[in-house]
Scaffold this motif. Structure first.
Motif, PDB file in Angstrom:
ATOM      1  N   TRP A 111     -18.895  48.565 -33.501  1.00 46.22           N
ATOM      2  CA  TRP A 111     -19.194  48.039 -32.174  1.00 46.22           C
ATOM      3  C   TRP A 111     -20.681  48.210 -31.906  1.00 46.22           C
ATOM      4  CZ3 TRP A 111     -16.292  44.600 -30.292  1.00 46.22           C
ATOM      5  CH2 TRP A 111     -16.213  44.290 -28.928  1.00 46.22           C
ATOM      6  N   LEU A 112     -21.102  48.881 -30.837  1.00 50.64           N
ATOM      7  CA  LEU A 112     -22.518  49.060 -30.558  1.00 50.64           C
ATOM      8  C   LEU A 112     -23.083  50.252 -31.320  1.00 50.64           C
ATOM      9  CD1 LEU A 112     -22.857  48.463 -26.704  1.00 50.64           C
ATOM     10  CD2 LEU A 112     -22.786  46.806 -28.565  1.00 50.64           C
ATOM     11  N   THR A 113     -24.368  50.160 -31.691  1.00 44.35           N
ATOM     12  CA  THR A 113     -25.035  51.269 -32.368  1.00 44.35           C
ATOM     13  C   THR A 113     -25.623  52.211 -31.328  1.00 44.35           C
ATOM     14  OG1 THR A 113     -27.198  50.200 -32.429  1.00 44.35           O
ATOM     15  CG2 THR A 113     -25.667  49.709 -34.237  1.00 44.35           C
ATOM     16  N   ALA A 114     -26.035  53.391 -31.782  1.00 47.55           N
ATOM     17  CA  ALA A 114     -26.641  54.373 -30.881  1.00 47.55           C
ATOM     18  C   ALA A 114     -27.928  53.829 -30.265  1.00 47.55           C
ATOM     19  CB  ALA A 114     -26.923  55.667 -31.648  1.00 47.55           C
ATOM     20  N   ALA A 115     -28.713  53.094 -31.062  1.00 45.93           N
ATOM     21  CA  ALA A 115     -29.966  52.536 -30.564  1.00 45.93           C
ATOM     22  C   ALA A 115     -29.709  51.492 -29.479  1.00 45.93           C
ATOM     23  CB  ALA A 115     -30.763  51.920 -31.710  1.00 45.93           C
ATOM     24  N   GLU A 116     -28.681  50.672 -29.688  1.00 46.00           N
ATOM     25  CA  GLU A 116     -28.364  49.636 -28.710  1.00 46.00           C
ATOM     26  C   GLU A 116     -27.871  50.253 -27.410  1.00 46.00           C
ATOM     27  OE1 GLU A 116     -27.072  46.512 -32.241  1.00 46.00           O
ATOM     28  OE2 GLU A 116     -25.559  47.628 -31.103  1.00 46.00           O
ATOM     29  N   THR A 117     -27.050  51.289 -27.536  1.00 42.59           N
ATOM     30  CA  THR A 117     -26.544  51.967 -26.342  1.00 42.59           C
ATOM     31  C   THR A 117     -27.677  52.618 -25.573  1.00 42.59           C
ATOM     32  OG1 THR A 117     -24.425  52.397 -27.428  1.00 42.59           O
ATOM     33  CG2 THR A 117     -24.964  53.736 -25.514  1.00 42.59           C
ATOM     34  N   LYS A 118     -28.607  53.243 -26.283  1.00 39.54           N
ATOM     35  CA  LYS A 118     -29.744  53.893 -25.631  1.00 39.54           C
ATOM     36  C   LYS A 118     -30.613  52.867 -24.929  1.00 39.54           C
ATOM     37  CE  LYS A 118     -33.398  57.291 -26.429  1.00 39.54           C
ATOM     38  NZ  LYS A 118     -34.065  58.174 -27.428  1.00 39.54           N
ATOM     39  N   ALA A 119     -30.838  51.738 -25.579  1.00 44.24           N
ATOM     40  CA  ALA A 119     -31.646  50.687 -24.968  1.00 44.24           C
ATOM     41  C   ALA A 119     -30.981  50.148 -23.700  1.00 44.24           C
ATOM     42  CB  ALA A 119     -31.875  49.556 -25.966  1.00 44.24           C
TER      43      ALA A 119
END
Length: 444
Positions: free
Chosen positions: A63-71
């Motif tokens: 699903w979403l990556t850690a970088a995408e979630t942080k952004a």
């Protein structure tokens, strides 16, 4: 208009099919659609920058990556115009550029509650997209599909927790005033409205009685949208010391003009969620008297100015004789009242109020609504079981059956238990108003 279809498109004019389906399937209220559409704009910008293809990822079990979630956690605190003007590289660079700094502390950040609505909007869309679009098209139930479901649910849960709940969801953040201050404000509105509603040049407002009645209804707990949506026939009062009654229902069909996001409407009247939006509430005889004063004078004068009655059956009218068509008009009434109440020192800091922040109370319709909710709990809880009071509050204030708002107001009210009988207080106000009218008659 309420219940009509909307289309969600990208800046390039390309229809965003999932977003369009989601908005029309989940929501009917145009105001809610507008809020959620803004959240989807944030998601589209993130998805474009990171080249996110949820369908392809679902096949790979991710699903979403850690970088995408942080952004995303950062983006929801930025103005939408800024987000949509950022380059893909800038959006992707957020995850590494943003350190431990709180995004809400950065210059230009949107309000905390706005950020919450946006990240919750994105989270709900992601959950819907997996549940309604992807999962039915995946292979039969397997360990992989179950693992993806858990991944999605975890992602949604973490996003909703990322920036905390709305500030209004904690008893210390509920915008209200202590009972004694509320009654002083109510008294000023009822008995001394001329001092509160002064026009710029210092003379009384031409809509004095209308504005007073609207403010007092907010003091009964009605939302501003509901106040602007009341029909004349929705108001009932036998007079004297008897309570009045207001039917709260959807009256948008009465309007001859197209309903827009700026039109006052009753929250949840056409929502798929289970709001208590078809109810009748009792109001204090003082509030009922204020409404009757308006109907018999200002409103009657406005409707008789033209050959054709343009009111469309609504209670509160604009100066042109038609129903109030903009939430901005109602907001202006409260802004003007706030200035008047501030001049009377009724919004000054209360040293005995543990919930107040700042040197003054920020006046709005919701300050009165929230105070009314706390007062309602404090008075009813004296003679009723908590679960009964909770059910009554959901009906009275138009909350859904699943809402936890009553419990929050209960906590707020424990510090400020009303020691007076409100009905007796309102009776004394009626007597004082009657005496004042009598004195005015003698003076003439």
């Amino acid at each position: 208009p309420r219940g009509s279809k909307v289309y969600f498109a990208t800046d390039a004019g390309v229809l965003h099919v999932p977003g369009t389906l989601y908005l029309n399937e989940k929501y009917t209220n145009p105001h809610t659609k507008q809020v959620v559409a803004k959240a989807l704009r944030v998601w589209v910008r993130l998805a474009d920058a990171f080249d996110i293809d949820l369908a392809a990822r679902a096949l790979e079990g991710r699903w979403l990556t850690a970088a995408e979630t942080k952004a995303l956690k950062y983006l929801v605190f930025r103005p939408i115009e800024e987000i949509e003007s950022m380059s893909d590289h800038a959006v992707r660079n957020i995850a590494s550029a943003v350190k431990d700094e709180e995004p809400q502390s950065k210059t230009g950040a949107v309000q905390h509650n706005t950020a919450v609505k946006q990240i919750v909007g994105v989270a709900d869309f992601l959950f819907w997209f997996h549940q309604k679009v992807l999962e039915p098209r995946l292979a039969e139930q397997s360990a992989a599909t179950e693992a993806l479901r858990r991944t999605v649910e975890t992602c949604v849960r973490e996003l909703k927790k990322a920036v905390g709940g709305t500030k209004g969801l904690h008893p210390h953040r509920i915008r209200s005033v202590p009972t004694d201050r509320f009654l002083r404000i109510y008294t000023a509105l009822f008995l001394h409205a001329t001092d509160v509603f002064k026009a710029t040049e210092g003379t009384a407002s031409s809509n004095l009685l209308r504005d007073r009645a609207m403010l007092l209804l907010a003091g009964e707990g009605l939302r501003p949208g509901a106040i602007g949506n009341i029909a004349l026939a929705d108001f009932k009062w036998s007079g004297g010391k008897a309570p009045g009654h207001i039917a709260i229902k959807d009256n948008t069909a009465r309007r001859s003009k197209k309903v827009s996001t700026g039109t006052p409407v009753q929250k949840g009247a056409a929502s798929s969620q289970n709001y208590n939006s078809l109810i009748t509430v009792s109001i204090w005889p003082t509030t009922a008297q204020a409404i009757r004063d308006y109907i018999d004078s200002e409103r009657k004068s406005i409707t008789e100015k033209t050959l054709r009655n343009r009111s469309e059956g609504f209670l509160f009218l604009a100066e042109h004789g038609g129903p109030i068509g903009s939430r901005g008009t109602i907001a202006h009434v409260f802004q003007r009242a706030g200035k008047g109440l501030d001049a009377l020192k009724l919004l000054d800091k209360d040293p005995n109020d543990p919930y107040q922040e700042g040197e003054k109370y920020a006046f709005s319709a919701y300050l009165l609504r929230h105070t009314a909710a706390s007062l309602f709990y404090a008075t009813k809880a004296k003679t009723m079981k908590d679960e009964v009071v909770t059910d009554l509050m959901k009906m009275r204030f138009g909350w859904s059956q699943k809402s936890d708002m009553p419990s929050l107001y209960a906590k707020r009210a424990m510090i400020d238990v009303a020691s007076l009988t409100v009905e007796d207080y309102m009776e004394s106000l009626l007597a004082e108003a009657t005496a004042a009218k009598s004195e005015q008659g003698k003076a003439k």
